[in-house]
Enzyme design. Structure first.
Site, PDB file in Angstrom:
ATOM      1  N   THR A  49       0.856  -1.205   0.000  1.00  0.00           N
ATOM      2  CA  THR A  49       0.000   0.000   0.000  1.00  0.00           C
ATOM      3  C   THR A  49       0.884   1.244   0.000  1.00  0.00           C
ATOM      4  OG1 THR A  49      -1.774  -1.127   1.177  1.00  0.00           O
ATOM      5  CG2 THR A  49      -1.648   1.248   1.499  1.00  0.00           C
TER       6      THR A  49
ATOM      7  N   THR B 296      -0.600   1.138   6.878  1.00  0.00           N
ATOM      8  CA  THR B 296      -0.374   0.059   5.928  1.00  0.00           C
ATOM      9  C   THR B 296      -0.356  -1.258   6.695  1.00  0.00           C
ATOM     10  OG1 THR B 296       1.208  -0.921   4.369  1.00  0.00           O
ATOM     11  CG2 THR B 296       2.131   0.487   6.068  1.00  0.00           C
TER      12      THR B 296
ATOM     13  N   ARG C 117     -13.843  -7.300  -1.288  1.00  0.00           N
ATOM     14  CA  ARG C 117     -13.240  -7.047   0.034  1.00  0.00           C
ATOM     15  C   ARG C 117     -12.700  -5.606   0.114  1.00  0.00           C
ATOM     16  NH1 ARG C 117      -7.983  -5.222   1.663  1.00  0.00           N
ATOM     17  NH2 ARG C 117      -7.563  -6.011   3.737  1.00  0.00           N
TER      18      ARG C 117
ATOM     19  N   GLY D 284      -5.497  -4.965   6.561  1.00  0.00           N
ATOM     20  CA  GLY D 284      -6.614  -4.070   6.850  1.00  0.00           C
ATOM     21  C   GLY D 284      -7.604  -4.599   7.869  1.00  0.00           C
TER      22      GLY D 284
ATOM     23  N   GLY E 267     -10.453  -3.089   2.736  1.00  0.00           N
ATOM     24  CA  GLY E 267      -9.608  -3.064   3.932  1.00  0.00           C
ATOM     25  C   GLY E 267      -9.680  -1.729   4.644  1.00  0.00           C
ATOM     26  N   ASP E 268      -8.610  -1.382   5.313  1.00  0.00           N
ATOM     27  CA  ASP E 268      -8.586  -0.143   6.093  1.00  0.00           C
ATOM     28  C   ASP E 268      -8.352   1.098   5.235  1.00  0.00           C
ATOM     29  OD1 ASP E 268      -5.940  -1.282   5.668  1.00  0.00           O
ATOM     30  OD2 ASP E 268      -5.194   0.434   6.799  1.00  0.00           O
TER      31      ASP E 268
HETATM   32  N1  GLY Z   1      -3.851  -2.067   4.220  1.00  0.00           N
HETATM   33  C1  GLY Z   1      -4.283  -2.442   2.946  1.00  0.00           C
HETATM   34  C2  GLY Z   1      -5.425  -3.329   2.943  1.00  0.00           C
HETATM   35  O1  GLY Z   1      -5.636  -4.070   3.902  1.00  0.00           O
HETATM   36  O2  GLY Z   1      -6.141  -3.332   1.990  1.00  0.00           O
END
Ligand code: GLY
Length: 300
Positions: free
Chosen positions: A160, A211, A188, A214, A190-191
Site C-alpha cells: 500500500t 499500511t 473485500r 486491513g 480493507g482499512d
Molecule cells: N492495508 C491495505 C489493505 O488491507 O487493503
C-alpha cells in the site's frame, strides 16, 4: 539524523507499504520523486494537494501495490481503494472497489466536496468517473468461472502507498491508496479507504496513513484511534504508544501493520511491526529513504 526529532517547518512523509522491497529501481524512483516534491513543499503547496501529488506519483510508478501496480482480487479483477483527509477543512473521502482508474488519489481529490458523504464505492464511482471524463467506457462485468467463494484467508500484506504532509501553514493532510491484500475475496475492502481506519487528518489531533493487514487494523480501531492515543500522551511516551498499538494489532488481531504520521504537535513519526516498511521523509534540504523506521522496529 533521527527525523522524529524534527520540530517546526513543513515536511512530507510517505510509505510504500510493509510488503514492499527497497530495490534499486524503487530507491532511484523515490529519490527523483522527492527532488521534484521538495520545492512544492518549501514554496507553500497546501498539505492536501501535496499529499495527493505524492500518492499520485507512487501510484503512477507501478512499483507498489497501488495505482498501476495494484494487485487483482481473487477473481482476477483489479479493484482499487483510496482515501484522503484535509486536516484544516476536515473534508474527508474514501472510495473503494473502483475498476479501471489507476489515479485513485487524484480521483479522491476530484470527488471530495462534491457530496456530503465520506465514503463512495464501486460502480457508482465508476459512473461518476465516466460522466466526468475519467473513463471512456464503463469497465466490463466479467465473471471468472473458476472462482470459488471459499475461505481465502487474506492475510498477506502488500505494498500500500500513503503520504502525510505538514505544510508551511502548519496544516496537516493524509492520503492512502491500495490494491488490497493477497488472496482477498472480490469486493473485500480493507482499512485504506476508511476514514479513521487507513487514513486520518485533523490539525488538532495529527495525521496518519496506515499500511498492513486491513482487517486487523480496522478491528484494532484504525489510525484515528492511534492518533487519539498519541494526542493524550506526552512526547516521551510516543514510541511506547506506537509500539504498543502495533504490537496489539499483531498479538490480538493477527495482523502486521505500519504507519507514517504527524502528531498534534506536528512531530513526524514512522513505525512498523513488520521487519521492513519502505518509507521516506522529506523536508528542506533533507531527503531520507529507508525500509527501517528510526523509532520502533519490529516486535520485541
Ligand atoms: N492495508 C491495505 C489493505 O488491507 O487493503
Amino acid at each position: 539524523m533521527d527525523f522524529q526529532e524534527v520540530e517546526g517547518g513543513p515536511f512530507l512523509l510517505f510509505h510504500c507499504g510493509t510488503g514492499s522491497t527497497l530495490t534499486y529501481a524503487a530507491r532511484n524512483f523515490l529519490a527523483g520523486m522527492m527532488a521534484e516534491l521538495e520545492p512544492r513543499l518549501t514554496l507553500g503547496e497546501r498539505a492536501f494537494e501535496l499529499a495527493v501529488r505524492c500518492v499520485d506519483r507512487l501510484e503512477d510508478s507501478g512499483l507498489f501495490n497501488g495505482g498501476k501496480g495494484a494487485i487483482p482480487q481473487s477473481d482476477g479483477v483489479v479493484r482499487r481503494d483510496a482515501g484522503g483527509m484535509d486536516g484544516k477543512s476536515l473534508d474527508a473521502l474514501g472510495i473503494s472497489q473502483v475498476r479501471g482508474i489507476p489515479s485513485m488519489a487524484r480521483l479522491v481529490a476530484a470527488l471530495m466536496g462534491q457530496s456530503a458523504h465520506v465514503h463512495l464505492s464501486g460502480s457508482m464511482v465508476e459512473r461518476w468517473a465516466l460522466r466526468h471524463g475519467w473513463l471512456s467506457e464503463l469497465p466490463e462485468e466479467k465473471e471468472d468461472p473458476t472462482f470459488m467463494w471459499e475461505t481465502l484467508p487474506g492475510l498477506a500484506g502488500e505494498g500500500t502507498v500513503g503520504c502525510v504532509v505538514r505544510d508551511c501553514q502548519g496544516d496537516l493532510a493524509a492520503v492512502t491508496s491500495t490494491g488490497g491484500i493477497g488472496r482477498m475475496w472480490p469486493g473485500r475492502i480493507g482499512d485504506s479507504p476508511v476514514v479513521g481506519g487507513g487514513f486520518y487528518a485533523d490539525n488538532e489531533r495529527g495525521a496518519i496513513s496506515m499500511t498492513g493487514v486491513g482487517e486487523a487494523i480496522l478491528k484494532a480501531g484504525g489510525g484515528g484511534t492511534l492518533l487519539a492515543l498519541l494526542a493524550s500522551t506526552s512526547k516521551e511516551n510516543r514510541d511506547t504508544i506506537l509500539s504498543g498499538f502495533l504490537d496489539r494489532i499483531q498479538a490480538r488481531f493477527s495482523g502486521e501493520a505500519g504507519c507514517v504520521g504527524a502528531d498534534r504537535n506536528g512531530l513526524p513519526f514512522a513505525a512498523h511491526s513488520t521487519s521492513r516498511m519502505v518509507h521516506g521523509f522529506l523536508r528542506k534540504g533533507h531527503h531520507h529513504v529507508s525500509d527501517q523506521a528510526s523509532g520502533y522496529r519490529g516486535l520485541s
